[in-house]
Design a protein around this motif. Structure first.
Motif, mmCIF file in Angstrom:
data_model
loop_
_atom_site.group_PDB
_atom_site.id
_atom_site.type_symbol
_atom_site.label_atom_id
_atom_site.label_comp_id
_atom_site.label_asym_id
_atom_site.label_seq_id
_atom_site.Cartn_x
_atom_site.Cartn_y
_atom_site.Cartn_z
ATOM 1 N N ASN A 89 -77.371 84.737 76.730
ATOM 2 C CA ASN A 89 -76.791 85.249 77.971
ATOM 3 C C ASN A 89 -76.545 84.092 78.935
ATOM 4 O O ASN A 89 -77.476 83.352 79.262
ATOM 5 C CB ASN A 89 -77.746 86.269 78.598
ATOM 6 N N GLU A 90 -75.297 83.960 79.377
ATOM 7 C CA GLU A 90 -74.933 82.894 80.315
ATOM 8 C C GLU A 90 -74.957 83.370 81.771
ATOM 9 O O GLU A 90 -74.618 82.611 82.681
ATOM 10 C CB GLU A 90 -73.528 82.354 79.976
ATOM 11 N N HIS A 91 -75.300 84.644 82.015
ATOM 12 C CA HIS A 91 -75.378 85.209 83.373
ATOM 13 C C HIS A 91 -74.045 85.137 84.113
ATOM 14 O O HIS A 91 -74.003 84.887 85.319
ATOM 15 C CB HIS A 91 -76.449 84.491 84.198
ATOM 16 N N LEU A 92 -72.943 85.350 83.402
ATOM 17 C CA LEU A 92 -71.620 85.331 84.037
ATOM 18 C C LEU A 92 -70.891 86.636 83.746
ATOM 19 O O LEU A 92 -70.991 87.173 82.646
ATOM 20 C CB LEU A 92 -70.777 84.162 83.505
ATOM 21 N N PRO A 93 -70.114 87.154 84.726
ATOM 22 C CA PRO A 93 -69.301 88.343 84.451
ATOM 23 C C PRO A 93 -68.091 87.972 83.608
ATOM 24 O O PRO A 93 -67.685 86.801 83.541
ATOM 25 C CB PRO A 93 -68.885 88.809 85.850
ATOM 26 N N LEU A 94 -67.490 88.957 82.976
ATOM 27 C CA LEU A 94 -66.292 88.743 82.173
ATOM 28 C C LEU A 94 -65.136 88.333 83.085
ATOM 29 O O LEU A 94 -64.892 88.963 84.119
ATOM 30 C CB LEU A 94 -65.941 90.028 81.418
ATOM 31 N N SER A 95 -64.415 87.273 82.703
ATOM 32 C CA SER A 95 -63.310 86.752 83.522
ATOM 33 C C SER A 95 -62.081 86.518 82.651
ATOM 34 O O SER A 95 -62.191 86.305 81.439
ATOM 35 C CB SER A 95 -63.713 85.437 84.199
ATOM 36 N N VAL A 96 -60.906 86.536 83.298
ATOM 37 C CA VAL A 96 -59.644 86.275 82.596
ATOM 38 C C VAL A 96 -58.795 85.326 83.434
ATOM 39 O O VAL A 96 -58.933 85.278 84.661
ATOM 40 C CB VAL A 96 -58.848 87.582 82.332
ATOM 41 N N PRO A 97 -57.902 84.550 82.792
ATOM 42 C CA PRO A 97 -57.006 83.680 83.560
ATOM 43 C C PRO A 97 -55.925 84.498 84.265
ATOM 44 O O PRO A 97 -55.435 85.493 83.728
ATOM 45 C CB PRO A 97 -56.404 82.761 82.495
#
Length: 437
Positions: A89-97
Motif C-alpha cells: 500500500n502506497e497510501h495514495l488515491p487513484l489518479s489519472v492524467p
C-alpha cells in the motif's frame, strides 16, 4: 473546509511521503473480493498485489474491512492472485492524467491509451473530487445547441444542465449521442462508454462520433468484459477529466452511456464487499454514489459541464430503481420511444413524455409559446390517433384536431430529421412555421 484541488493534491502527496509503506498478505479470496491480512490501509487507498512471486503486479483498491482484514478489489484481471501473495500500500488515491493532451484520444478507466497512440502526458489528478459549492454555481441562462430539433426546439437545455436520456435497447441512443457530440453543444466532449460491447465502442468512435467529433473529444471506454472495479471507476475518470477542462474555462459536454451498466458494476462490488442488497439487489452505496457523480457537474463560476446520462431502461420500464432514482437528481429527462422508432422516425424522441426543467430560463416567451402550441397539437393528435386511423373521424367535428391533422406531417418532419444536425436558427424558424404563430 474544502481545499482547492491543487492544494488537496499537495496535501495527499505529503501524507503519502510521511506515512510508512504498508504491506500485507492475501489471506482469502471470495469471488472478486480479496481479503488481505496485516495491511494498514484506508478506504480508497491504491495497492499493488505482487502475484506469481512478484513477476505480475496487479493494481487494486481498498473497498472495505472485514475484522482485521482489508478487503481489496483488483483494478484488472485477478485470476493469477494466490493466497499469501504480498500486497503493498502506497497510501495514495487513484489518479489519472488530465489536460489538453487527451483531446482526440480513447483511453481506458485508468487513463491508459486504447487507440494505439503514445502514453498520455498530463498532470495527475485524483478521482475523488468535490462538487462545486452551491453558492458558487453560476445561474444557467445560456442555451446549448445540440443540432437536434426536438431538443433545441421543444426541450431546450442550458449550459451546465444535467439531463437524462432514457431508452430501451436498440432505439438509437448511441446515434443520438454521436449526433449531439458532433454539434456545437460543447467546446470539449468527454464521453464515458461503460459496459459496452467492444464492437460498439469501435462503431461509436468511427461512425457515430466520426473524425470531426473525435477531434474535440475524450472517450473513456470500459467494455463489458472489464473488471467490475474498472467499470465503476470509469465514470469517475471521465468526470475528473471534464473537471480539469472546466477549471481551464471551457464549456464541457459530458456524456455517459450508460448509468445502468455503471449501477450493475456498483452492485457487483458492493455485494462482494458485504453490503446488504436492496431494490433488485442494488446496494445502498449506489444511491449515495449517483448524486455525488451528478453534482460534480454543472458550473463552478469559471467553466461549465453539461451532463447527459443515458439510462438503459429494462423492458422500457421507466420506473425501475436506477431510472426512478436518477430522474430525481437531474434537471430533466429525454425519453426515446420504441413505438416511434418502429415507425422509422429518428431521433425517436417522445416529446410528450420528456421535459427540460430549465427551458423557461434559457428561452424567450415567443419560443416557449410556439413549443407549447406544437406540444398541444401533437398531444391532441395522439389522443385521437386510433379514431382517425380507422376513419371514424369527420372533419369539422373538432377544430383543434383539424389543425393537428393539417400540421402533423410538418411536425413529424420537424421532430424526426434523421442523423443530420440542424442549426438552432433553422430549428427556431421551422418551429414558428409548424406552430403557425
Amino acid at each position: 473546509m474544502t481545499l482547492p484541488a491543487s492544494l488537496q493534491r499537495a496535501v495527499d502527496a505529503a501524507r503519502s511521503h510521511n506515512r510508512p509503506r504498508a504491506e500485507g498478505k492475501v489471506r482469502a479470496i471470495r469471488g472478486i473480493a480479496i481479503h488481505v491480512q496485516g495491511l494498514a490501509a484506508a478506504i480508497g487507498d491504491t495497492c499493488t498485489i505482487a502475484a506469481e512471486g512478484g513477476r505480475l503486479r496487479i493494481p487494486a483498491e481498498v473497498v472495505g474491512f472485514d475484522g482485521d482484514d482489508a478487503v481489496v478489489m483488483a483494478l484488472g484481471d485477478a485470476h493469477r492472485v494466490a493466497p499469501w501473495d504480498r500486497v503493498q500500500n502506497e497510501h495514495l488515491p487513484l489518479s489519472v492524467p488530465v489536460g489538453a493532451g487527451l483531446l482526440g484520444r480513447v483511453v481506458d478507466a485508468l487513463g491508459r491509451p486504447l487507440d494505439g497512440g503514445p502514453d498520455i502526458v498530463g498532470k495527475l489528478r485524483s478521482l475523488t473530487g468535490d462538487a462545486p459549492s452551491p453558492l458558487s454555481r453560476a445561474p444557467i441562462d445560456r442555451p446549448i445547441e445540440t443540432g437536434v430539433s426536438a431538443i433545441d426546439g421543444m426541450l431546450t437545455c442550458g449550459k451546465g444542465q444535467r439531463i437524462g436520456i432514457f431508452a430501451g435497447s436498440g432505439v438509437g441512443k448511441s446515434t443520438l449521442m454521436g449526433q449531439i457530440a458532433r454539434s456545437a453543444a460543447g467546446q470539449v466532449n468527454v464521453i464515458a462508454l461503460i459496459g459496452e460491447r467492444g464492437r460498439e465502442v469501435g462503431e461509436f468512435v468511427t461512425e457515430a462520433l466520426g473524425a470531426e467529433g473525435l477531434q474535440k473529444s475524450v472517450v473513456v471506454a470500459c467494455t463489458s468484459d472489464a473488471a467490475p472495479m474498472l467499470r465503476m471507476k470509469a465514470p469517475l475518470t471521465a468526470v475528473t477529466i471534464a473537471e480539469a477542462f472546466r477549471e481551464a474555462g471551457a464549456d464541457v459536454l459530458f456524456m455517459m452511456d450508460s448509468v445502468t451498466r455503471y449501477a450493475m458494476a456498483v452492485r457487483e462490488v458492493g455485494l462482494a464487499a458485504g453490503e446488504p442488497p436492496t431494490l433488485r439487489g442494488y446496494p445502498p452505496s449506489l444511491f449515495a454514489s449517483l448524486p455525488r457523480l451528478v453534482e460534480r457537474l454543472g458550473s463552478d463560476g469559471v467553466g461549465t459541464i453539461t451532463g447527459m446520462f443515458t439510462v438503459l431502461v429494462d423492458g422500457d420500464d421507466m420506473n425501475e430503481p436506477v431510472a426512478d432514482a436518477l430522474r430525481g437528481y437531474l434537471d430533466g429527462h429525454i425519453v426515446l420511444s420504441r413505438r416511434i422508432a418502429e415507425r422509422g422516425r429518428f431521433p425517436a424522441i417522445d416529446v410528450l413524455g420528456s421535459i427540460s426543467r430549465l427551458m423557461p430560463k434559457v428561452t424567450d416567451p415567443d419560443h416557449r409559446r410556439r413549443a407549447q402550441r406544437v406540444r398541444e397539437l401533437l398531444a391532441h393528435y395522439e389522443e385521437n390517433r386510433d379514431l382517425v386511423s380507422v376513419g371514424a373521424y369527420r372533419k369539422g367535428a373538432d377544430a383543434l384536431l383539424d389543425q393537428a391533422l393539417q400540421r402533423i406531417g410538418a411536425i413529424e418532419q420537424f421532430l424526426h430529421h434523421g442523423t443530420s444536425t440542424r442549426p438552432a436558427a433553422e430549428t427556431k424558424a421551422l418551429l414558428q412555421q409548424v406552430a403557425g404563430l
